[in-house]
Scaffold this motif. Structure first.
Motif, PDB file in Angstrom:
ATOM      1  N   ASP A 694       0.864  -1.185   0.000  1.00 22.63           N
ATOM      2  CA  ASP A 694       0.000   0.000   0.000  1.00 22.63           C
ATOM      3  C   ASP A 694       0.900   1.234   0.000  1.00 22.63           C
ATOM      4  O   ASP A 694       1.629   1.464   0.966  1.00 22.63           O
ATOM      5  CB  ASP A 694      -0.892   0.038   1.244  1.00 22.63           C
ATOM      6  N   PHE A 695       0.824   1.967  -1.059  1.00 23.07           N
ATOM      7  CA  PHE A 695       1.679   3.154  -1.182  1.00 23.07           C
ATOM      8  C   PHE A 695       0.798   4.290  -1.661  1.00 23.07           C
ATOM      9  O   PHE A 695       0.110   4.179  -2.660  1.00 23.07           O
ATOM     10  CB  PHE A 695       2.787   2.885  -2.195  1.00 23.07           C
ATOM     11  N   LEU A 696       0.833   5.369  -0.924  1.00 23.52           N
ATOM     12  CA  LEU A 696      -0.034   6.491  -1.265  1.00 23.52           C
ATOM     13  C   LEU A 696       0.801   7.760  -1.390  1.00 23.52           C
ATOM     14  O   LEU A 696       1.585   8.078  -0.501  1.00 23.52           O
ATOM     15  CB  LEU A 696      -1.067   6.664  -0.144  1.00 23.52           C
ATOM     16  N   THR A 697       0.617   8.432  -2.502  1.00 24.86           N
ATOM     17  CA  THR A 697       1.270   9.719  -2.698  1.00 24.86           C
ATOM     18  C   THR A 697       0.226  10.812  -2.592  1.00 24.86           C
ATOM     19  O   THR A 697      -0.791  10.744  -3.286  1.00 24.86           O
ATOM     20  CB  THR A 697       1.887   9.810  -4.106  1.00 24.86           C
ATOM     21  N   VAL A 698       0.456  11.769  -1.738  1.00 26.51           N
ATOM     22  CA  VAL A 698      -0.458  12.900  -1.641  1.00 26.51           C
ATOM     23  C   VAL A 698       0.304  14.147  -2.072  1.00 26.51           C
ATOM     24  O   VAL A 698       1.322  14.487  -1.474  1.00 26.51           O
ATOM     25  CB  VAL A 698      -0.986  13.078  -0.197  1.00 26.51           C
ATOM     26  N   LEU A 699      -0.175  14.764  -3.123  1.00 23.00           N
ATOM     27  CA  LEU A 699       0.479  15.979  -3.615  1.00 23.00           C
ATOM     28  C   LEU A 699      -0.395  17.174  -3.245  1.00 23.00           C
ATOM     29  O   LEU A 699      -1.564  17.235  -3.618  1.00 23.00           O
ATOM     30  CB  LEU A 699       0.662  15.917  -5.133  1.00 23.00           C
ATOM     31  N   ILE A 700       0.177  18.085  -2.492  1.00 26.22           N
ATOM     32  CA  ILE A 700      -0.572  19.280  -2.100  1.00 26.22           C
ATOM     33  C   ILE A 700      -0.294  20.367  -3.124  1.00 26.22           C
ATOM     34  O   ILE A 700       0.857  20.639  -3.458  1.00 26.22           O
ATOM     35  CB  ILE A 700      -0.132  19.763  -0.687  1.00 26.22           C
ATOM     36  N   GLU A 701      -1.353  20.956  -3.623  1.00 23.45           N
ATOM     37  CA  GLU A 701      -1.204  22.028  -4.615  1.00 23.45           C
ATOM     38  C   GLU A 701      -1.530  23.361  -3.957  1.00 23.45           C
ATOM     39  O   GLU A 701      -2.639  23.861  -4.061  1.00 23.45           O
ATOM     40  CB  GLU A 701      -2.128  21.788  -5.810  1.00 23.45           C
ATOM     41  N   SER A 702      -0.542  23.914  -3.288  1.00 19.24           N
ATOM     42  CA  SER A 702      -0.775  25.176  -2.577  1.00 19.24           C
ATOM     43  C   SER A 702      -0.687  26.379  -3.503  1.00 19.24           C
ATOM     44  O   SER A 702      -1.093  27.470  -3.146  1.00 19.24           O
ATOM     45  CB  SER A 702       0.258  25.328  -1.460  1.00 19.24           C
ATOM     46  N   GLY A 703      -0.102  26.179  -4.686  1.00 25.63           N
ATOM     47  CA  GLY A 703       0.038  27.312  -5.606  1.00 25.63           C
ATOM     48  C   GLY A 703       1.005  28.372  -5.129  1.00 25.63           C
ATOM     49  O   GLY A 703       0.972  29.508  -5.585  1.00 25.63           O
ATOM     50  N   THR A 704       1.887  28.017  -4.214  1.00 27.03           N
ATOM     51  CA  THR A 704       2.746  29.045  -3.607  1.00 27.03           C
ATOM     52  C   THR A 704       4.170  29.032  -4.141  1.00 27.03           C
ATOM     53  O   THR A 704       5.031  29.729  -3.621  1.00 27.03           O
ATOM     54  CB  THR A 704       2.796  28.860  -2.080  1.00 27.03           C
ATOM     55  N   GLY A 705       4.432  28.223  -5.161  1.00 31.14           N
ATOM     56  CA  GLY A 705       5.792  28.195  -5.709  1.00 31.14           C
ATOM     57  C   GLY A 705       6.043  29.364  -6.640  1.00 31.14           C
ATOM     58  O   GLY A 705       5.103  30.047  -7.064  1.00 31.14           O
TER      59      GLY A 705
END
Ligand code: FES
Ligand code: FES
Lengths: 759, 155
Positions: A694-705
């Motif tokens: 079980d492998f989960l990737t969570v990508l947060i898109e904060s738009g702050t880059g």
């Protein structure tokens, strides 16, 4: 596996070539008339070369030349990135097992290989040292008698070697008063951790083809930093930069092992000697003797109040830099910075050393210095939590920086919400636990914060053709990360053209403008910004043309797919360019240039953005054998903006599984001056059956880059938390605290036995 | 051995008969890449560990880095160049593309062929069988997650 909905995104264009075997990698390149080179390498860790007898090798039919140190007396025969310490090929002296001593150039690889056996090298052995701490001792053999630093040569700044010692970098930093903080603190924890040398194992070995012609030098290279290679070669061969051309086809992985400069000067010297194009493609075992991650011993002292609040932290890093410095001076600085963590540390002292030893030269590797540092600092966070009786996650929350707060006052404030990332990791793990049958796994957590070492120097050319096709020309190297697709996506978006119309060229320094290099999670952001500017440039030119040709107000002109619009009128590019040039041909060339002065100087402060990660694992341990299995893993990263979800997740997953290798099995071992496992038979990297189910990737898109649409760099963060998360899991259940990587079955088993012996 | 001693091989390569003269010690990998110009087969570890050099001989995966070219005599060999038919990706290739089961792509030819072999012998492998069968194919870039997704999509 991802929970996020897959956006309808067409697959990367390079995939079609790669999946059919038609993609031309650097090791596939054939240059007409090229010869093949093979390298004779030192068999001793340290010694003087008394004599190299190449006569028998030269007599072998098919052998065209043999290059040795004698041949390069007339060249500027040393090079480096921070220190001018490295001979193009060994001259009089060898400093590690594997150092190139001679190159045989022959009609084919087998002949060259056969000729290696006919070369006779007479060495006078010298005392050697392979351990960094021993190399710092007063009576240690000194590898380099002189040190010539190169300021602002590749990275900004300069190494601070300690003359007369093996220390080639000494770095210090402090804010506040750490000793005073320790005096005030309820508890001061001091722990030392070790991290081994690790081999990159990019699957394609290093390969370069070099050819001198027309008073210049052309190289087909596997290097991630074409312009750095160009610069080094220009100095070695005393050639103008304009006469050196570096072409970089597809490269079969790098992870830093092909960053800065590696075998390029050696291959070029072989071609220079023989006067014909020469190809040298290493074997993987030779790549293992070319570079590796710097090993480290890291001592962390942390003073905390009883409630877990960190009052002060002192970090001492000693890194084993191998025989030549390469970018080790930067690695040492980064290791120190990355040991701080995303925490509020009011009193801080950093001290880092990088040291010469008689081992394979250290080099950049995915998040330079990061895994070493985070292994130490995040392991210690759990030690502190355990001692104070505070939940490890809670201890991290209590000290976590909020967005806008600073890790160090001289660095850019942290621009991500680490508490959110940690929270998302916990939630994702709970979801896996709820779905999975086995709730008995040991859990461990770790976070990492790294400050990418990004030089804000990049440029791109974007050529909009009369038929609406677009060519993006840059020196960004496609090494697997999908940069060509990123550039294509940005160009299409910023020019408002369909992605199918955009093509990205193979990097070629003769055509593409200067760029610092591919690495440190920089290319998508830097090149993204450069493309933003190139798109503005193109729009302005088209607007001026339209104003002159069609009498519209320039400021009302914008691009639409295949052409321009102004008000309610629309023209295809062909009509506009035809009107402008008078013939039905032509193009518009946009240039985008990024420097530290771009964007009102906002790029000057380091780091350009923070790269962070939170990792949480669910681990199983076989107490009989000591074997550790990671069954569940959650990786969380704030990437600013997801350009291509599959690519972004893939980067994150790849980093995490490399981290798994770092944690459980990978280590380049030295005994008696010899690397004992420098082949893929003995060096184990993760295989598919070791991947957590079980492998989960969570990508947060904060738009702050800082990149277009808030994108930030990625691909390095996820490697950071893996090892400490696993060690923390083992500690939580079994009370064993392992301070040395990798967590091999034997090491874990021994720790269990010790624990049982004295509970 | 006399270096000039050569032997003539004939075998079926990607559906077509080929003849090539080799030295008895020539490796299949070198003959494919350097003599027959099929560069899709990749060399990485040299020691039968990584699977980058995988080709199918009579439908079964072999490491061409440690297989003598002579052993191909009279056999049927499939390399990555022979997988797509008439410019159309086959279903394994399509799955790898659609699921982003690659990054640098250096392991990909071997992965695609190993997967093809797996599905030949076992059209409905479960997760454990997939993980076991593909153990001999290393990928250093992807972390395998997307490769597993690609293969599972074919079952
Ligand atoms: S190159 Fe043949 S198995 Fe690795
Ligand atoms: S995609 Fe690079 S090794 Fe698999």
């Amino acid at each position: 596996m991802s929970e996020a909905s897959h956006r309808a995104q067409p697959p990367r264009r390079d995939f079609f070539e790669k999946v059919t075997g038609s993609a031309e990698f650097i090791s596939d390149v054939v240059v007409p008339g090229m010869l093949q080179g093979r390298i004779l390498r030192s068999t001793i860790p340290h010694g003087r070369i008394r004599n190299v007898d190449v006569s028998a090798a030269l007599a072998l039919p098919g052998v065209e030349a043999v290059l040795t140190g004698e041949d390069i007396a007339g060249l500027n025969n040393h090079w480096g990135l921070f220190l001018n310490d490295r001979p193009v090929i060994a001259i009089d002296r060898v400093r590690y097992v594997g150092e190139p001593v001679a190159v045989v150039v022959a009609v084919d690889e087998r002949t060259a290989e056969d000729a290696l056996d006919l070369i006779d090298v007479d060495y006078e052995t010298l005392p050697f040292v392979t351990d960094a701490v021993e190399a710092m001792a007063e009576d240690a053999p000194v590898l380099h008698e002189k040190s010539e630093t190169l300021k602002d040569f590749y990275f900004k700044g300069e190494a601070k070697p300690v003359p007369g010692t093996n220390i080639f970098q000494k770095y210090e930093y402090a804010h506040g008063d750490v000793e005073r903080a320790f005096a005030d603190a309820g508890r001061v924890f001091e722990d030392t951790f070790s991290f081994p040398m690790i081999f990159h194992y990019a699957m394609e070995p290093h390969c370069v083809v070099a050819s001198f012609a027309d008073g210049g030098l052309t190289l087909w290279s596997c290097g991630q930093a074409p312009t750095a290679i160009q610069k080094v070669l220009s100095r070695v061969f005393d050639l103008p930069l304009a006469k050196i051309r570096i072409i970089t086809p597809y490269v079969g992985g790098g992870f830093g092992g092909k960053a800065s400069v590696k075998i390029d000067p050696l291959v070029a010297a072989a071609a220079w000697k023989v006067g014909r194009p020469v190809r040298i493609c290493l074997s993987i075992s030779e790549s293992m003797l070319t570079c590796r991650r710097l090993s480290a011993s890291i001592t962390v002292r942390t003073g905390v109040r009883a409630d877990g609040t960190i009052l002060g932290k002192a970090v001492r890093v000693v890194m084993n830099g191998g025989a030549y410095a390469d970018t080790g001076p930067a690695v040492a600085i980064k290791a120190a910075n990355r040991a701080i963590g995303p925490y509020h540390v009011p009193n801080l002292k950093l001290e880092a050393y990088a040291v010469y030893t008689n081992t394979v030269p250290g080099a950049a590797f995915r998040s330079i210095g990061g895994p070493q540092a985070v292994w130490a600092s995040e392991s210690q966070m759990d030690i502190i939590a355990g001692a104070l009786g505070i939940d490890p996650v809670e201890l991290r929350y209590r000290n976590m920086l909020k967005p806008g707060e600073t890790v160090r006052p001289d660095l850019r404030p942290i621009d991500v919400d680490m508490a959110e990332a940690l929270g998302q990791a916990s939630q994702a793990m709970s979801r896996l636990d709820a779905a999975g049958p086995d709730a008995g796994l040991m859990k461990g957590v770790a976070v990492g914060a790294s400050d990418p070492g990004i030089m804000a120097v990049a440029a791109v050319l974007v050529r909009l053709k009369i038929d609406g096709s677009v060519l993006v020309i840059s020196n960004s190297v496609e090494i697997g990360q999908g940069i060509r697709e990123v550039l294509r996506t940005f160009a299409a978006e910023l020019l408002n053209q369909p992605a199918e119309a955009v093509y990205v060229m193979t990097p070629d320094t003769a055509l593409a403008p200067f760029d610092w290099g591919t690495g440190a999670s920089r290319s998508s952001v830097m090149m993204g910004m450069a493309i933003e500017d190139a798109a503005i440039d193109i729009r302005r030119q088209l607007a001026d043309m339209a104003a002159a040709a069609f009498g519209v107000a320039a400021e009302t002109v914008s691009l639409c797919p295949g052409g321009i619009v102004a008000g309610d009128r629309q023209w295809p590019f062909a009509e506009l360019l035809h009107a402008h040039y008078g013939i039905d041909s032509g193009e518009v060339i946009g240039i985008g240039r990024i420097s530290p002065h771009s964007r009102d100087g906002r790029l000057m402060q380091a780091p350009l953005f923070w790269e962070t990660a939170a990792g949480m694992c669910g681990v199983e341990l076989d107490e009989e054998t000591g074997e550790v299995r990671v069954r569940r893993y959650v990786s969380v990263a704030d990437v600013g903006r997801v350009l291509n979800r599959a690519s972004a997740e893939g980067q994150d997953e790849g980093a995490a599984i490399q981290g798994l290798g770092h944690a459980l099995s990978e280590e380049l071992v030295y005994e008696d001056g010899q690397p004992v496992n420098a082949s893929m038979i003995d060096y184990h990297v993760p295989t598919i059956d070791e991947v957590p189910e079980d492998f989960l990737t969570v990508l947060i898109e904060s738009g702050t880059g800082p990149g277009p649409g808030g994108a930030r760099g990625m691909g390095e963060g996820a490697i950071l938390p893996v090892a400490p998360a696993i060690a923390n899991a083992l500690a939580s259940r079994h009370g064993i605290r392992i301070r040395d990587l990798p967590l091999t079955p034997e090491r874990v088993w021994r720790a269990l036995q010790e624990k049982k012996a004295k509970p | 051995m006399d270096a000039t001693e050569r032997m003539m091989l004939s075998f079926t390569l990607n559906g077509r008969p080929v003849e090539v003269d080799v030295e008895p010690s020539d490796l299949l990998l070198d003959v494919l890449r350097n003599r027959l110009g099929l560069k899709g087969t990749k060399r990485s570890c040299d020691v039968e560990v990584c699977g980058a050099c995988t080709v199918l001989m009579n439908g079964l995966p072999v490491s061409s880095c440690t297989t003598l070219a002579a052993d191909a005599d009279g056999q049927t060999v499939l390399t990555i160049e022979g997988v797509a038919q008439g410019g159309e990706l086959d279903r394994v290739q399509r799955a790898f593309v659609e699921h982003a089961g690659m990054q640098c792509g250096f392991c990909t030819p071997g992965m695609v062929l190993a997967t093809t072999a797996l599905l030949n012998v076992n059209p409905k492998p479960d997760n454990a069988e997939i993980r076991h069968f593909l153990r001999g194919n290393i990928c250093r870039c992807t972390g395998y997650i997307k490769i597993l997704e690609a293969v599972k999509s074919l079952v």
